[in-house]
Design a protein around this motif. Structure first.
Motif, short mmCIF file in Angstrom:
data_model
loop_
_atom_site.label_atom_id
_atom_site.label_comp_id
_atom_site.label_asym_id
_atom_site.label_seq_id
_atom_site.Cartn_x
_atom_site.Cartn_y
_atom_site.Cartn_z
N VAL A 1 0.85 -1.19 0.00
CA VAL A 1 0.00 0.00 0.00
C VAL A 1 0.89 1.24 0.00
N ALA A 2 0.72 2.07 -1.01
CA ALA A 2 1.40 3.35 -1.04
C ALA A 2 0.44 4.37 -0.45
N ALA A 3 0.91 5.08 0.57
CA ALA A 3 0.07 6.06 1.25
C ALA A 3 0.68 7.45 1.13
N ILE A 4 -0.04 8.43 1.64
CA ILE A 4 0.45 9.80 1.56
C ILE A 4 1.77 9.93 2.31
N GLU A 5 2.51 10.97 1.97
CA GLU A 5 3.81 11.26 2.54
C GLU A 5 4.81 10.13 2.30
N LYS A 6 4.64 9.43 1.20
CA LYS A 6 5.56 8.38 0.73
C LYS A 6 5.72 7.22 1.71
N HIS A 7 4.70 6.97 2.55
CA HIS A 7 4.71 5.81 3.43
C HIS A 7 4.27 4.59 2.63
N GLU A 8 4.89 3.44 2.93
CA GLU A 8 4.51 2.19 2.30
C GLU A 8 4.28 1.13 3.37
N TYR A 9 3.27 0.30 3.12
CA TYR A 9 2.92 -0.77 4.05
C TYR A 9 2.76 -2.05 3.25
N GLU A 10 3.21 -3.16 3.84
CA GLU A 10 3.02 -4.46 3.22
C GLU A 10 2.35 -5.38 4.21
N GLY A 11 1.48 -6.25 3.70
CA GLY A 11 0.84 -7.22 4.56
C GLY A 11 -0.27 -7.93 3.83
N TRP A 12 -0.87 -8.88 4.55
CA TRP A 12 -2.00 -9.65 4.02
C TRP A 12 -3.28 -8.90 4.37
N VAL A 13 -4.16 -8.70 3.39
CA VAL A 13 -5.40 -7.96 3.62
C VAL A 13 -6.39 -8.84 4.38
N LEU A 14 -6.73 -8.41 5.60
CA LEU A 14 -7.74 -9.09 6.39
C LEU A 14 -9.13 -8.60 6.01
N THR A 15 -9.26 -7.29 5.90
CA THR A 15 -10.55 -6.70 5.57
C THR A 15 -10.35 -5.26 5.13
N VAL A 16 -11.40 -4.71 4.54
CA VAL A 16 -11.44 -3.29 4.20
C VAL A 16 -12.74 -2.74 4.78
N ASP A 17 -12.62 -1.68 5.56
CA ASP A 17 -13.81 -1.08 6.16
C ASP A 17 -14.64 -0.40 5.06
N ALA B 1 -5.78 8.02 3.27
CA ALA B 1 -4.33 8.10 3.05
C ALA B 1 -3.86 7.18 1.92
N VAL B 2 -4.70 6.24 1.49
CA VAL B 2 -4.31 5.26 0.47
C VAL B 2 -4.22 5.93 -0.89
N GLN B 3 -3.07 5.74 -1.54
CA GLN B 3 -2.91 6.27 -2.89
C GLN B 3 -2.93 5.16 -3.93
N GLU B 4 -2.33 4.01 -3.57
CA GLU B 4 -2.29 2.89 -4.51
C GLU B 4 -2.16 1.59 -3.72
N VAL B 5 -2.82 0.55 -4.22
CA VAL B 5 -2.71 -0.77 -3.62
C VAL B 5 -2.30 -1.73 -4.73
N LYS B 6 -1.16 -2.40 -4.50
CA LYS B 6 -0.62 -3.32 -5.50
C LYS B 6 -0.60 -4.73 -4.92
N ILE B 7 -1.21 -5.67 -5.64
CA ILE B 7 -1.22 -7.07 -5.18
C ILE B 7 0.15 -7.68 -5.49
N LEU B 8 0.78 -8.25 -4.44
CA LEU B 8 2.09 -8.87 -4.59
C LEU B 8 2.00 -10.39 -4.71
N LYS B 9 1.03 -10.97 -4.00
CA LYS B 9 0.96 -12.43 -3.95
C LYS B 9 -0.46 -12.87 -3.62
N GLU B 10 -0.91 -13.92 -4.27
CA GLU B 10 -2.21 -14.51 -3.98
C GLU B 10 -2.08 -15.41 -2.76
#
Length: 125
Positions: free
Chosen positions: A22-38, A64-73
């Protein structure tokens, strides 16, 4: 409102149980498995598995989310691991003697607190 927030719940569902970046504002990036989306705030809940079977949970706020890229199924095993994060542990199996003692303790407590209790068939209260 950003593009991520404009998606529908059906769009977000396609990200569940997948490893994302997940690319977020202020150039923060997060990686992980998506549990849910509110569905209200579009916030993404991510799980990251650490050593010793520990899990780290992160929330990326929808605005804050700018882009979400799927890395792995996620495979079936990963889906089970993710589903088990917030699931209660297996209930403990009690022996008949332990069940009888617990039932009697409960009955005693109810009676001591002036709560009417009667025993039904097969030892049920």
């Amino acid at each position: 409102m950003n593009d991520w927030q404009k998606k529908t719940p059906l769009d977000w569902e396609t990200y569940l149980n997948k490893m994302v970046k997940v690319a977020a504002i202020e150039k923060h990036e997060y990686e992980g498995w998506v549990l849910t989306v509110d569905p209200i705030s579009a916030s993404i809940v991510l799980a990251t598995f650490l050593e010793n079977e520990k899990v780290s949970i992160s929330v990326v706020l929808g605005h804050a989310v700018q882009e979400v890229k799927i890395l792995k199924e996620g495979d079936d095993e990963m889906k089970q691991r993710l589903a088990g994060i917030f699931a209660p542990e297996e209930s403990k199996a009690y022996s008949p003697a332990e069940l009888e003692k617990r039932k009697n303790d409960l009955k005693t407590w109810l009676e001591a607190n002036h709560i009417p209790v009667t025993e039904q068939q097969e030892g049920e209260l």
